[in-house]
Design a protein around this motif. Structure first.
Motif, mmCIF file in Angstrom:
data_model
loop_
_atom_site.group_PDB
_atom_site.id
_atom_site.type_symbol
_atom_site.label_atom_id
_atom_site.label_comp_id
_atom_site.label_asym_id
_atom_site.label_seq_id
_atom_site.Cartn_x
_atom_site.Cartn_y
_atom_site.Cartn_z
ATOM 1 N N GLN A 1 -78.962 -63.819 91.666
ATOM 2 C CA GLN A 1 -78.183 -62.766 92.304
ATOM 3 C C GLN A 1 -79.024 -61.511 92.528
ATOM 4 O OE1 GLN A 1 -74.276 -62.088 90.622
ATOM 5 N NE2 GLN A 1 -74.030 -64.263 90.178
ATOM 6 N N THR B 1 -70.822 -68.830 91.864
ATOM 7 C CA THR B 1 -71.678 -67.900 91.129
ATOM 8 C C THR B 1 -71.618 -68.250 89.652
ATOM 9 O OG1 THR B 1 -69.915 -66.281 90.826
ATOM 10 C CG2 THR B 1 -71.314 -66.013 92.773
ATOM 11 N N SER B 2 -72.643 -67.837 88.914
ATOM 12 C CA SER B 2 -72.665 -68.055 87.472
ATOM 13 C C SER B 2 -73.311 -66.849 86.807
ATOM 14 C CB SER B 2 -73.406 -69.347 87.131
ATOM 15 O OG SER B 2 -74.617 -69.141 86.488
ATOM 16 N N GLU B 3 -73.032 -66.686 85.546
ATOM 17 C CA GLU B 3 -73.582 -65.562 84.778
ATOM 18 C C GLU B 3 -74.917 -65.907 84.134
ATOM 19 O OE1 GLU B 3 -72.431 -62.485 84.898
ATOM 20 O OE2 GLU B 3 -71.022 -63.308 86.335
ATOM 21 N N GLY B 4 -75.511 -67.028 84.491
ATOM 22 C CA GLY B 4 -76.821 -67.397 83.988
ATOM 23 C C GLY B 4 -76.817 -68.527 82.992
ATOM 24 N N ASP B 5 -75.657 -69.097 82.725
ATOM 25 C CA ASP B 5 -75.583 -70.164 81.734
ATOM 26 C C ASP B 5 -76.153 -71.493 82.232
ATOM 27 O OD1 ASP B 5 -73.397 -70.085 83.492
ATOM 28 O OD2 ASP B 5 -72.115 -71.211 82.126
ATOM 29 N N ASN C 1 -81.527 -67.458 82.130
ATOM 30 C CA ASN C 1 -80.264 -66.818 81.747
ATOM 31 C C ASN C 1 -79.941 -65.611 82.625
ATOM 32 O OD1 ASN C 1 -79.598 -68.600 79.590
ATOM 33 N ND2 ASN C 1 -81.205 -67.628 78.408
ATOM 34 N N PRO D 1 -77.941 -64.212 86.188
ATOM 35 C CA PRO D 1 -76.862 -64.564 87.112
ATOM 36 C C PRO D 1 -77.426 -65.180 88.396
ATOM 37 C CG PRO D 1 -76.493 -62.379 86.207
ATOM 38 C CD PRO D 1 -77.872 -62.797 85.790
ATOM 39 N N ASP D 2 -76.800 -66.259 88.832
ATOM 40 C CA ASP D 2 -77.265 -66.916 90.048
ATOM 41 C C ASP D 2 -76.095 -67.296 90.937
ATOM 42 O OD1 ASP D 2 -76.169 -69.194 88.890
ATOM 43 O OD2 ASP D 2 -78.057 -70.236 88.668
#
Length: 52
Positions: free
Chosen positions: A10, A29-33, A38, A40-41
């Motif tokens: 991101q 979207t994800s918070e990096g998990d 780690n 956000p992507d």
């Protein structure tokens, strides 16, 4: 299904602008998990016009 999917951090605004300018849309979207950094992507998807 035709087209392409990819992941981008991101914070990588240059890449996000580039892909969106070429017709990619945000799917998720994800918070990096789901990445080793780690960070956000986002998952972006491009679908050819004839198959939308």
């Amino acid at each position: 299904m035709t087209g392409s999917s990819l992941h981008v951090f991101q914070q990588n605004t240059d890449a996000r602008v580039f892909y969106e300018r070429h017709g990619f849309t945000v799917l998720d979207t994800s918070e990096g998990d789901r990445n080793m950094e780690n960070l956000p992507d986002m998952t972006l998807r491009w679908t050819p016009i004839g198959t939308r």
